[in-house]
Motif scaffolding. Sequence first.
Motif, PDB file in Angstrom:
ATOM      1  N   ALA A  55     -14.533 -36.226   5.190  1.00 47.00           N
ATOM      2  CA  ALA A  55     -13.801 -36.676   6.374  1.00 47.00           C
ATOM      3  C   ALA A  55     -14.716 -36.736   7.601  1.00 47.00           C
ATOM      4  CB  ALA A  55     -12.612 -35.760   6.643  1.00 47.00           C
ATOM      5  N   CYS A  56     -15.586 -35.735   7.742  1.00 45.71           N
ATOM      6  CA  CYS A  56     -16.492 -35.674   8.901  1.00 45.71           C
ATOM      7  C   CYS A  56     -17.559 -36.765   8.847  1.00 45.71           C
ATOM      8  CB  CYS A  56     -17.153 -34.308   8.990  1.00 45.71           C
ATOM      9  SG  CYS A  56     -16.035 -32.964   9.454  1.00 45.71           S
ATOM     10  N   THR A  57     -18.127 -37.013   7.644  1.00 47.64           N
ATOM     11  CA  THR A  57     -19.214 -37.995   7.538  1.00 47.64           C
ATOM     12  C   THR A  57     -18.704 -39.431   7.589  1.00 47.64           C
ATOM     13  OG1 THR A  57     -19.151 -37.924   5.100  1.00 47.64           O
ATOM     14  CG2 THR A  57     -20.713 -36.450   6.216  1.00 47.64           C
ATOM     15  N   LYS A  58     -17.443 -39.651   7.231  1.00 48.44           N
ATOM     16  CA  LYS A  58     -16.901 -41.014   7.202  1.00 48.44           C
ATOM     17  C   LYS A  58     -16.228 -41.435   8.509  1.00 48.44           C
ATOM     18  CE  LYS A  58     -16.188 -41.787   2.252  1.00 48.44           C
ATOM     19  NZ  LYS A  58     -15.208 -42.055   1.183  1.00 48.44           N
ATOM     20  N   THR A  59     -16.198 -40.538   9.486  1.00 52.81           N
ATOM     21  CA  THR A  59     -15.534 -40.841  10.752  1.00 52.81           C
ATOM     22  C   THR A  59     -16.558 -41.130  11.839  1.00 52.81           C
ATOM     23  OG1 THR A  59     -13.745 -39.325  10.133  1.00 52.81           O
ATOM     24  CG2 THR A  59     -13.833 -40.027  12.428  1.00 52.81           C
ATOM     25  N   SER A  63     -17.576 -35.770  16.913  1.00 49.30           N
ATOM     26  CA  SER A  63     -18.212 -34.748  17.754  1.00 49.30           C
ATOM     27  C   SER A  63     -17.613 -33.365  17.491  1.00 49.30           C
ATOM     28  CB  SER A  63     -18.074 -35.111  19.238  1.00 49.30           C
ATOM     29  OG  SER A  63     -16.716 -35.257  19.596  1.00 49.30           O
ATOM     30  N   GLY A  64     -16.862 -33.242  16.375  1.00 48.03           N
ATOM     31  CA  GLY A  64     -16.267 -31.959  16.026  1.00 48.03           C
ATOM     32  C   GLY A  64     -14.927 -32.135  15.339  1.00 48.03           C
ATOM     33  N   MET A  65     -14.319 -31.018  14.959  1.00 51.20           N
ATOM     34  CA  MET A  65     -13.042 -31.046  14.246  1.00 51.20           C
ATOM     35  C   MET A  65     -11.961 -31.788  15.039  1.00 51.20           C
ATOM     36  SD  MET A  65     -11.303 -30.148  11.544  1.00 51.20           S
ATOM     37  CE  MET A  65     -11.616 -28.638  10.646  1.00 51.20           C
ATOM     38  N   SER A  66     -11.911 -31.570  16.346  1.00 48.73           N
ATOM     39  CA  SER A  66     -10.882 -32.184  17.185  1.00 48.73           C
ATOM     40  C   SER A  66     -10.960 -33.705  17.152  1.00 48.73           C
ATOM     41  CB  SER A  66     -11.008 -31.680  18.628  1.00 48.73           C
ATOM     42  OG  SER A  66      -9.985 -32.221  19.440  1.00 48.73           O
ATOM     43  N   SER A  67     -12.167 -34.249  17.286  1.00 46.45           N
ATOM     44  CA  SER A  67     -12.321 -35.707  17.295  1.00 46.45           C
ATOM     45  C   SER A  67     -12.035 -36.314  15.926  1.00 46.45           C
ATOM     46  CB  SER A  67     -13.723 -36.096  17.769  1.00 46.45           C
ATOM     47  OG  SER A  67     -14.713 -35.528  16.945  1.00 46.45           O
ATOM     48  N   VAL A  68     -12.456 -35.639  14.850  1.00 50.56           N
ATOM     49  CA  VAL A  68     -12.174 -36.128  13.491  1.00 50.56           C
ATOM     50  C   VAL A  68     -10.674 -36.137  13.238  1.00 50.56           C
ATOM     51  CG1 VAL A  68     -12.465 -35.668  11.016  1.00 50.56           C
ATOM     52  CG2 VAL A  68     -14.401 -35.398  12.566  1.00 50.56           C
ATOM     53  N   ALA A  69      -9.984 -35.066  13.661  1.00 53.45           N
ATOM     54  CA  ALA A  69      -8.524 -34.986  13.496  1.00 53.45           C
ATOM     55  C   ALA A  69      -7.821 -36.103  14.266  1.00 53.45           C
ATOM     56  CB  ALA A  69      -8.021 -33.626  13.961  1.00 53.45           C
ATOM     57  N   THR A  72      -8.408 -39.587  12.532  1.00 52.00           N
ATOM     58  CA  THR A  72      -7.797 -39.736  11.203  1.00 52.00           C
ATOM     59  C   THR A  72      -6.285 -39.488  11.199  1.00 52.00           C
ATOM     60  OG1 THR A  72      -8.352 -37.432  10.671  1.00 52.00           O
ATOM     61  CG2 THR A  72      -9.902 -39.142   9.946  1.00 52.00           C
ATOM     62  N   LEU A  73      -5.833 -38.538  11.992  1.00 56.89           N
ATOM     63  CA  LEU A  73      -4.427 -38.123  11.941  1.00 56.89           C
ATOM     64  C   LEU A  73      -3.651 -38.454  13.211  1.00 56.89           C
ATOM     65  CD1 LEU A  73      -4.951 -34.593  10.312  1.00 56.89           C
ATOM     66  CD2 LEU A  73      -4.492 -36.769   9.161  1.00 56.89           C
ATOM     67  N   GLY A  74      -4.317 -39.018  14.205  1.00 60.83           N
ATOM     68  CA  GLY A  74      -3.636 -39.390  15.434  1.00 60.83           C
ATOM     69  C   GLY A  74      -3.515 -38.228  16.415  1.00 60.83           C
ATOM     70  N   SER A  75      -2.838 -38.497  17.534  1.00 59.85           N
ATOM     71  CA  SER A  75      -2.731 -37.511  18.609  1.00 59.85           C
ATOM     72  C   SER A  75      -1.960 -36.262  18.177  1.00 59.85           C
ATOM     73  CB  SER A  75      -2.056 -38.145  19.825  1.00 59.85           C
ATOM     74  OG  SER A  75      -1.965 -37.229  20.882  1.00 59.85           O
ATOM     75  N   LYS A  76      -0.818 -36.446  17.506  1.00 61.09           N
ATOM     76  CA  LYS A  76      -0.026 -35.294  17.053  1.00 61.09           C
ATOM     77  C   LYS A  76      -0.786 -34.483  16.014  1.00 61.09           C
ATOM     78  CE  LYS A  76       4.555 -37.216  18.031  1.00 61.09           C
ATOM     79  NZ  LYS A  76       5.851 -37.671  17.455  1.00 61.09           N
ATOM     80  N   ALA A 342      -5.348 -34.495   3.975  1.00 61.02           N
ATOM     81  CA  ALA A 342      -4.704 -35.578   4.733  1.00 61.02           C
ATOM     82  C   ALA A 342      -5.744 -36.491   5.370  1.00 61.02           C
ATOM     83  CB  ALA A 342      -3.787 -34.990   5.804  1.00 61.02           C
ATOM     84  N   MET A 343      -6.826 -35.900   5.878  1.00 60.30           N
ATOM     85  CA  MET A 343      -7.888 -36.692   6.502  1.00 60.30           C
ATOM     86  C   MET A 343      -8.555 -37.616   5.484  1.00 60.30           C
ATOM     87  SD  MET A 343      -9.787 -33.833   8.874  1.00 60.30           S
ATOM     88  CE  MET A 343      -8.907 -32.892  10.130  1.00 60.30           C
ATOM     89  N   VAL A 344      -8.837 -37.079   4.289  1.00 63.05           N
ATOM     90  CA  VAL A 344      -9.515 -37.862   3.258  1.00 63.05           C
ATOM     91  C   VAL A 344      -8.623 -38.994   2.744  1.00 63.05           C
ATOM     92  CG1 VAL A 344     -10.340 -37.773   0.857  1.00 63.05           C
ATOM     93  CG2 VAL A 344     -11.175 -36.120   2.526  1.00 63.05           C
TER      94      VAL A 344
END
Length: 387
Positions: A55-59, A63-69, A72-76, A342-344
């Motif tokens: 998930a981290c390498t494909k996004t 710049s960290g978990m927050s940005s990847v989330a 991939t998963l939107g604001s909520k 969910a991210m993947v």
Amino acid sequence: MKLFGSSLILSGTALGAGMLAIPMVLAQFGFMISSALMLLIFIGTTYSALLLAEACTKTKDNSGMSSVAYLTLGSKGKHFINALFYLLLVCMLIAYILGVGDIIHKQLLDVGVDISASAAYTVFSLLMGVIVVAGKSYIDKLNRSLFIMMVVMLFIVIASLFSNIRLDYLTQSSKYTANDVVQYSAVIFTSFASMVVIPSLVIYNREATQKQIRNMILLGSVIPLICYLTWLFAIIGNLGTDAISQFHNISELISAFSGQSAWLKVVIALFSALALVTSFLGVSMALYDQNKDAVTNNKLLAYALTFVLPLALAELFASQFVSMLDYAGMVLVFLAIWGPLAMVVKVRRPDFPHLQTEGSYTAAGGDTALIATFGFGALIFISWFMS
């Protein structure tokens, strides 16, 4: 060397409070059942770590978990993941802070110096925080030195204990049910919880290939497994399940060896302290990066949120070392298993708009492995409610 150092950060993060709690938690099941349970959880956590790396390498713009989330998963989804990530990291950091304070207090007391555990862990945390803020290269170099020292200590302890191992202790087990095995899975699960540092390490190793990212995670996961199994073998083989089941904290476990050898007690205490320090480095690095990614770019404010806040909370949970790991285990199910899952699922969609193809990693196993990962998460989640 960066990749090897990153593997050691993964290993060092796992080899912390869990290393010390494992004999106290698993002794009742005996060595064979404990080993099988540990192997199962190792497989599940390692694959989850590989999913998070994917998930981290494909996004793009990671710049960290927050940005990847968010991507991939939107604001909520971002707010949900951030809340859990904070809860997990703070719980783990509190556990390590309390563990270090307990060990420093007891060891200084043995030489006639009476410093409270809270004073010990406060000074330790604030000083280590300076290194974390200085940057990942400093964390990497310090962690390598501490990890090598820790492994040397471990081999010294195990070599000393092997001569006193009783095979009948290894076949012992107390009365337990299948429910008991499931119930204590959460603490073991937390003992492999080094995946919290993966977003930071993916950024640290941006130039790495797919194979290098995979091998970094595999090596970083296998080292703790070998150490845990060897440690469990040596401790159960020396003390037996009945004696270990009576311990309530780390210092009681260490004190159990004082009758055998005074120097052995000191080496075990040093190893325990090093294990906690390496975990503290990894988890505090992840929390600091999360604060920089999600809250503020101000280093001083990020430092306060990362180190001062957990110290204040540690005062409220001063006798809850194993309990803090238990709470962390429940949160970790969402964050380290279902979150990456969910991210993947999202990044593997052909219409994912933020896909990064260059240097990205794809975990093997397809849909079957994803379904099995969901089931593994459900098992750990149920175990938390049974405890």
